[in-house]
Structure formats: structure tokens, C-alpha cells
Design an enzyme around this catalytic site. Structure first.
Site, PDB file in Angstrom:
ATOM      1  N   CYS A 268      -9.394   4.130  12.416  1.00  0.00           N
ATOM      2  CA  CYS A 268      -8.940   4.616  13.723  1.00  0.00           C
ATOM      3  C   CYS A 268      -9.252   6.105  13.808  1.00  0.00           C
ATOM      4  O   CYS A 268      -9.843   6.575  14.765  1.00  0.00           O
ATOM      5  CB  CYS A 268      -7.456   4.353  13.904  1.00  0.00           C
ATOM      6  SG  CYS A 268      -6.447   5.015  12.585  1.00  0.00           S
TER       7      CYS A 268
ATOM      8  N   PRO B  95       0.756  -9.007   8.388  1.00  0.00           N
ATOM      9  CA  PRO B  95      -0.587  -8.449   8.198  1.00  0.00           C
ATOM     10  C   PRO B  95      -1.593  -9.199   9.061  1.00  0.00           C
ATOM     11  O   PRO B  95      -1.289 -10.278   9.576  1.00  0.00           O
ATOM     12  CB  PRO B  95      -0.867  -8.720   6.715  1.00  0.00           C
ATOM     13  CG  PRO B  95      -0.004  -9.895   6.358  1.00  0.00           C
ATOM     14  CD  PRO B  95       1.194  -9.860   7.270  1.00  0.00           C
TER      15      PRO B  95
ATOM     16  N   GLU C 124       3.976   8.222  13.439  1.00  0.00           N
ATOM     17  CA  GLU C 124       4.180   7.803  12.069  1.00  0.00           C
ATOM     18  C   GLU C 124       4.034   9.077  11.228  1.00  0.00           C
ATOM     19  O   GLU C 124       3.516  10.079  11.701  1.00  0.00           O
ATOM     20  CB  GLU C 124       3.148   6.739  11.674  1.00  0.00           C
ATOM     21  CG  GLU C 124       3.364   5.462  12.501  1.00  0.00           C
ATOM     22  CD  GLU C 124       2.617   4.225  12.046  1.00  0.00           C
ATOM     23  OE1 GLU C 124       1.549   4.379  11.431  1.00  0.00           O
ATOM     24  OE2 GLU C 124       3.103   3.113  12.319  1.00  0.00           O
TER      25      GLU C 124
ATOM     26  N   SER D 156      -4.611 -11.696   9.668  1.00  0.00           N
ATOM     27  CA  SER D 156      -4.818 -12.963   8.940  1.00  0.00           C
ATOM     28  C   SER D 156      -5.946 -12.877   7.927  1.00  0.00           C
ATOM     29  O   SER D 156      -6.041 -13.713   7.031  1.00  0.00           O
ATOM     30  CB  SER D 156      -5.127 -14.094   9.928  1.00  0.00           C
ATOM     31  OG  SER D 156      -4.004 -14.319  10.724  1.00  0.00           O
TER      32      SER D 156
ATOM     33  N   GLU E 177       0.178   2.454  17.688  1.00  0.00           N
ATOM     34  CA  GLU E 177      -0.917   3.248  17.105  1.00  0.00           C
ATOM     35  C   GLU E 177      -2.197   2.485  17.408  1.00  0.00           C
ATOM     36  O   GLU E 177      -2.453   1.442  16.805  1.00  0.00           O
ATOM     37  CB  GLU E 177      -0.718   3.407  15.595  1.00  0.00           C
ATOM     38  CG  GLU E 177       0.558   4.142  15.190  1.00  0.00           C
ATOM     39  CD  GLU E 177       0.560   5.610  15.555  1.00  0.00           C
ATOM     40  OE1 GLU E 177      -0.450   6.107  16.086  1.00  0.00           O
ATOM     41  OE2 GLU E 177       1.585   6.262  15.317  1.00  0.00           O
ATOM     42  N   LEU E 178      -3.001   2.981  18.352  1.00  0.00           N
ATOM     43  CA  LEU E 178      -4.086   2.166  18.914  1.00  0.00           C
ATOM     44  C   LEU E 178      -5.466   2.753  18.604  1.00  0.00           C
ATOM     45  O   LEU E 178      -5.624   3.552  17.700  1.00  0.00           O
ATOM     46  CB  LEU E 178      -3.839   1.998  20.414  1.00  0.00           C
ATOM     47  CG  LEU E 178      -2.413   1.518  20.766  1.00  0.00           C
ATOM     48  CD1 LEU E 178      -2.234   1.406  22.270  1.00  0.00           C
ATOM     49  CD2 LEU E 178      -2.077   0.205  20.074  1.00  0.00           C
TER      50      LEU E 178
ATOM     51  N   TRP F  73      -6.441  -4.986   9.991  1.00  0.00           N
ATOM     52  CA  TRP F  73      -7.115  -5.279   8.719  1.00  0.00           C
ATOM     53  C   TRP F  73      -7.824  -4.070   8.120  1.00  0.00           C
ATOM     54  O   TRP F  73      -8.321  -4.150   6.997  1.00  0.00           O
ATOM     55  CB  TRP F  73      -8.158  -6.385   8.931  1.00  0.00           C
ATOM     56  CG  TRP F  73      -9.063  -6.111  10.110  1.00  0.00           C
ATOM     57  CD1 TRP F  73      -8.921  -6.633  11.361  1.00  0.00           C
ATOM     58  CD2 TRP F  73     -10.196  -5.242  10.158  1.00  0.00           C
ATOM     59  NE1 TRP F  73      -9.902  -6.133  12.195  1.00  0.00           N
ATOM     60  CE2 TRP F  73     -10.708  -5.276  11.480  1.00  0.00           C
ATOM     61  CE3 TRP F  73     -10.854  -4.427   9.221  1.00  0.00           C
ATOM     62  CZ2 TRP F  73     -11.814  -4.540  11.891  1.00  0.00           C
ATOM     63  CZ3 TRP F  73     -11.953  -3.682   9.633  1.00  0.00           C
ATOM     64  CH2 TRP F  73     -12.419  -3.747  10.951  1.00  0.00           C
ATOM     65  N   ASN F  74      -7.923  -2.959   8.841  1.00  0.00           N
ATOM     66  CA  ASN F  74      -8.817  -1.907   8.316  1.00  0.00           C
ATOM     67  C   ASN F  74      -8.197  -1.081   7.194  1.00  0.00           C
ATOM     68  O   ASN F  74      -8.875  -0.749   6.227  1.00  0.00           O
ATOM     69  CB  ASN F  74      -9.372  -1.043   9.448  1.00  0.00           C
ATOM     70  CG  ASN F  74      -8.318  -0.294  10.201  1.00  0.00           C
ATOM     71  OD1 ASN F  74      -7.150  -0.674  10.221  1.00  0.00           O
ATOM     72  ND2 ASN F  74      -8.712   0.789  10.841  1.00  0.00           N
TER      73      ASN F  74
END
Ligand code: NAD
Length: 480
Positions: free
Chosen positions: A282, A174, A460, A176, A248-249, A149-150
């Protein structure tokens, strides 16, 4: 009510269930969205699977043309999309606009690569007379794109742009709490001429929709961005079907400030790096290690910047920082702060919820800076996903590097110095997927981005991302 997009058409949930989308600045209801179950997720996967062959066989220049048309349509609706993003996510409107623009630019970047023939295989001379080898790039098939969501739009584009440009089809999921701007962009991309089924969006819980994407054998790749714990689970589950994964964490990016740094520049970059998106990024500066001799000056500058930041609902044109996205996120930041203070840390700026009008209905928290934080404190070990910045004094670069690398994460990092040798050492030794020297932590389309250690793997951005949305096949050709 917004609807999902499956097979090029608006879709609701058979169960009739819906998800309420609420504004994090006020708690007001923004919209209801259908909540998919396994059935709707399968429909979307089936549609993407059926659409795959024809899309993969579409000439790259034609694919590019369609993507460019979708991007142009999205560009015409930037204000509408940005407003949706601010209302569902909370960020300031001007940041939402930047994010919506970044979506368009990312689609254009990969469409251009596709149109220009830059996506290539190889010709290889073999050690056999009359034979040559080819390395052919093939799309993988159906891609499941699971998004947090960010930065819902940037992280959507990071996956769908390269995936679609090389001929994959996509089911996007996406978070929720932030589906509205994603749905609108997927509608516009479909209006731009994507054949039905090439790009779908389903909304629902990770434990249902996300799990179906991971377990369904028709999905060949999961592009996942989210928390490290979720990522580990995604990887373990995807393994049973040998799916490709990009993870991607989380991150806990260190910034090192040397005694020769331009402190004005450093404080500006660090303040933006920490407080952008209310610290919920992130790639955010989450720990600062500053040389002792310049620590007081840097702390003074950073504290002044934190105190000056205008915190207000994202819809207020003067807002520089909106609310946090959820009540739970704010509680976690408060718990991490309390842990540090209980251990002896000093609060230099912020540290509290904002009260009164217009703050009471939302999840606002002051930009917060702490120092004298003992090494055992949670803020040095855990990801801090909010506007909380711990600053530590170090004696030299060696100590700074040691502390910076003492983390399970390895996403971004930065170093501020005028000494090229120190910059080189930082680039060589910081355990991270990215190191910025004397600048703000921003990811560029042109450069590969992705973490190391528990921040994930796979890339990415850049041409490098194409390796993660294609497989390479060898062929041997012998003239008869
Ligand atoms: P999250 O892991 O809770 O959720 C991310 C997505 O995964 C959501 O769509 C969610 O519904 C889905 N999901 C949750 N459980 C699932 C499951 N069991 N199976 C399948 N899908 C599941 O993360 P979040 O709280 O939404 O996002 C914040 C985290 O994302 C932070 O840790 C942040 O650092 C990280 N992040 C990383 C990057 C990066 O590029 N490395 C970028 C942005 C955010």
C-alpha cells in the site's frame, strides 16, 4: 492440515469445505485450510463476546504479561512462520523474516504501553465546587480484523496488538490465500496464555466471513485493510449497525525529486519503495515526479537498479523480488502497462513476464520502469499494485505538488531535497497521511499511520491508534 482457532481450540468447518493454499512461485499445493461459513464465524464471534468481560477486567499489567509471553513464543518460531509466509505469499524469505519480527515488535510495543500505565484517561477540573470530571477509556468489545494478503502479519499486528492491549477481544480474518502464517501466530499467542476466545482466527471468503463480521451486532469494531472499493462497501454496511471502522485502503504514493536532491539516495529509496514485495505494498512509490534538470541522471540510476534486482522464488536465499501473488494481479499490471505504452510511453526496464526455469510455474514479472507517459494513462490515476514505475519530468516544485496531489488517493508520499524550505512545503502541501523526506517509505510503531481521501481514515500505530480501539466516557464525581 492447518486449522482455524476458535475459543482457544483448533476448529474445522462443519461443511467439510477447505481452501487450497498454493505457492505463487510454483503453483504447488502448500496446504489445505478449513473454509468457514457463517456458522463458524458466529461461533468465533460468540467466543470473543463471552471472553470480553473477563479480558477487559484483567489488570493491564497482567494483559501485558500474557501478550509478552505470546510474543516471546512467536519470536522462537520466526523461521517457521517466515517460511509459511514465503510459501503462501511469495515474498523473499528474508522479507518474510522481517515481517514476522515486525509482528512480534508490534505486540511488544503495545504490551509495554499497557504494562507501563501509559494508556490513560484524564482528570478534568470542573467549574462546579467540589466536583471533578474523569475521562475514562473503555475497550469497545469484539473487534473484527479483516486483513489483505500483501503483508498479512504486519497488518494483523497493527490491529490485534492495540486492540488486545486495551482489553478488546478479536476475530481475525486473513485473506483466503494467506491464512497459514496468521493461523500459526494466533496459535502461538494462544499458547502464550491468552484466555480462550480472546483471539480467534477464521478463514473464508470476504463475502461470507467478512460480511458476518460486519453485520453481526456482537462485533463493535471493524479494523479493515484492503482495496478502496471493498473499504467503501465495508463502511456502508457497518453504518447500518453504527460500528466503529478503521479503513486502511489503497494508495498511489508520489515521490518528488528536486534538483538539489542526493540522487543516489533518492534512487535507492525509490527502487526499494517500488519493488519491495514485488510492488504489492500500500505504501509504495507508485509515481515519480522529477525536476527536468536532473531527470536523466535519476532515470539512469533507477533503471540500473531495476535491471540489477535479482528476481527469483522467495525460497531462494539470493532472491530480492519474488513472484506477484496472483495471476489476476499480474494481468492488471500488464493491462496498465499496455495502456501506457499504447498511449506513447517508453519502457526503460523490464516490461515482461520472466520465462523458463524457475519462473514458468509462478506469477513473475520484471521490475519495470516507464517514462514519457501521457497524463491520461491509467498508471497516473489507478493504484498500480505490482513492479511498475512511471516517471514524469516536471519544471519545479509547484508543478510536482500539483501533479502529486492530482489523485484520488492520499496514503504516503515522499520528497527528496537538501533544502529545508522545500521539505517544509512538501510536508505542508502533499495530501497524504505520511510524508518521508530523503528516506525510504517505512511505517514506524511510534508514529500514527493512515490515509486521507480515498486511502481511508483512522490510524494504526502510535499511541493515536488507541483512540480507535477505545471509547472515551465522561464521569462526574462529587464528594458527599
Ligand atoms: P481486498 O479488499 O480484496 O481484500 C481485503 C480483505 O477483505 C480480505 O481478507 C478479503 O477477503 C476481505 N473482503 C473482500 N471482500 C469483502 C467484503 N465484501 N466484505 C468483507 N470483507 C471482504 O484487498 P486485497 O486485494 O487483499 O489487498 C490489496 C489492497 O489492500 C490494495 O488496494 C492495497 O493498497 C490495500 N492495502 C492498504 C494498506 C493500508 O494500510 N492502507 C495496507 C495494505 C494493503
Amino acid at each position: 492440515m492447518s486449522t482455524m482457532v476458535i475459543d482457544g481450540k483448533p476448529a474445522t468447518a462443519r461443511s467439510g469445505k477447505t481452501v487450497e493454499i498454493r505457492d505463487p512461485a510454483t503453483g504447488d499445493l502448500v496446504d489445505n485450510v478449513p473454509q468457514a461459513g457463517v456458522d463458524e464465524t458466529r461461533q468465533a464471534i460468540d467466543a470473543a463476546h463471552t471472553a470480553f468481560r473477563a479480558w477487559a477486567d484483567t489488570l493491564p499489567a497482567k494483559r501485558a504479561q500474557i501478550l509478552m509471553k505470546g510474543a516471546a513464543l512467536a519470536r522462537q518460531h520466526l523461521d517457521e512462520v517466515a517460511l509459511l509466509l514465503t510459501r503462501e505469499q511469495g515474498k523473499p524469505l528474508r522479507d518474510s523474516k522481517i515481517e514476522a519480527e515486525r509482528f512480534v515488535e508490534n505486540i511488544e510495543f503495545y504490551a509495554s504501553l499497557s504494562a507501563s500505565g501509559a494508556i490513560r484517561g484524564k482528570h478534568v477540573q470542573l467549574s462546579v465546587p467540589g466536583a471533578f470530571g474523569l475521562v475514562v477509556r473503555r475497550p469497545l468489545g469484539v473487534v473484527g480484523a479483516i486483513i489483505p494478503w500483501n503483508f498479512p502479519l504486519t497488518l494483523l499486528a497493527n490491529k490485534i496488538a492495540p486492540a488486545l492491549a486495551v482489553g478488546n477481544t478479536v476475530v481475525a480474518k486473513p485473506a483466503s490465500t494467506t491464512p497459514l502464517s496468521t493461523i500459526r501466530l494466533v496459535e502461538l499467542m494462544n499458547e502464550g496464555g491468552l484466555p480462550p476466545g480472546v483471539l480467534n482466527v477464521v478463514v473464508g471468503p470476504g463475502a461470507v466471513v467478512g460480511q458476518e463480521l460486519i453485520k453481526n451486532p456482537k462485533v463493535r469494531k471493524i479494523g479493515f485493510t484492503g482495496e478502496t472499493q471493498t473499504g467503501k462497501q465495508v463502511m456502508a454496511e457497518a453504518a447500518s449497525d453504527l460500528k466503529h471502522v478503521t479503513l486502511e485502503l489503497g494508495g498511489s504514493d508520489p515521490a518528488i525529486v528536486c534538483d538539489d536532491a542526493d540522487l543516489e539516495q533518492a534512487s535507492k529509496a525509490i527502487a526499494i519503495g517500488r519493488f519491495f514485495n514485488a510492488g504489492q505494498a500500500c505504501l509504495a512509490v507508485k509515481r515519480v515526479y522529477v525536476f527536468d534538470s536532473v531527470a536523466d541522471q535519476l532515470i539512469e540510476k533507477l533503471t540500473a537498479r531495476a535491471k540489477k534486482l535479482k528476481v527469483a522464488p522467495g525460497s531462494d536465499a539470493s532472491s530480492q523480488m519474488g513472484p506477484m501473488h496472483t495471476a489476476g494481479g499480474r494481468e492488471t499490471i500488464e493491462a496498465q502497462l499496455k495502456d501506457a505504452v499504447d498511449r506513447g510511453a517508453r519502457i526503460l526496464a523490464g516490461g515482461k513476464r520472466l520465462r523458463g526455469e524457475p519462473f514458468d510455474g509462478g506469477f513473475f514479472f520484471e521490475p519495470t520502469i516507464i517514462t514519457d507517459v501521457p497524463w491520461e494513462a491509467r498508471v497516473w490515476r489507478e493504484e498500480t499494485f505490482g513492479p511498475l514505475l512511471p516517471i514524469a519530468r516536471v519544471k519545479d516544485l509547484e508543478e510536482a505538488l500539483e501533479k502529486a496531489n492530482d489523485s484520488e488517493f492520499g496514503l504516503g508520499s515522499s520528497i527528496f531535497t537538501r533544502d529545508l524550505k522545500r521539505a517544509q512545503v512538501g510536508i505542508d502541501r502533499l495530501d497524504a497521511g505520511y510524508t518521508w523526506v530523503n528516506t525510504i517509505q517505512v511505517a514506524y510503531d511510534e508514529l500514527p499511520f493512515g490515509g486521507t481521501k480515498h486511502s481511508g481514515f483512522g490510524k494504526e500505530h502510535g499511541v493515536e491508534v488507541l483512540d480507535f480501539y477505545t471509547e472515551q466516557k465522561s464521569a462526574v464525581v462529587v464528594g458527599v
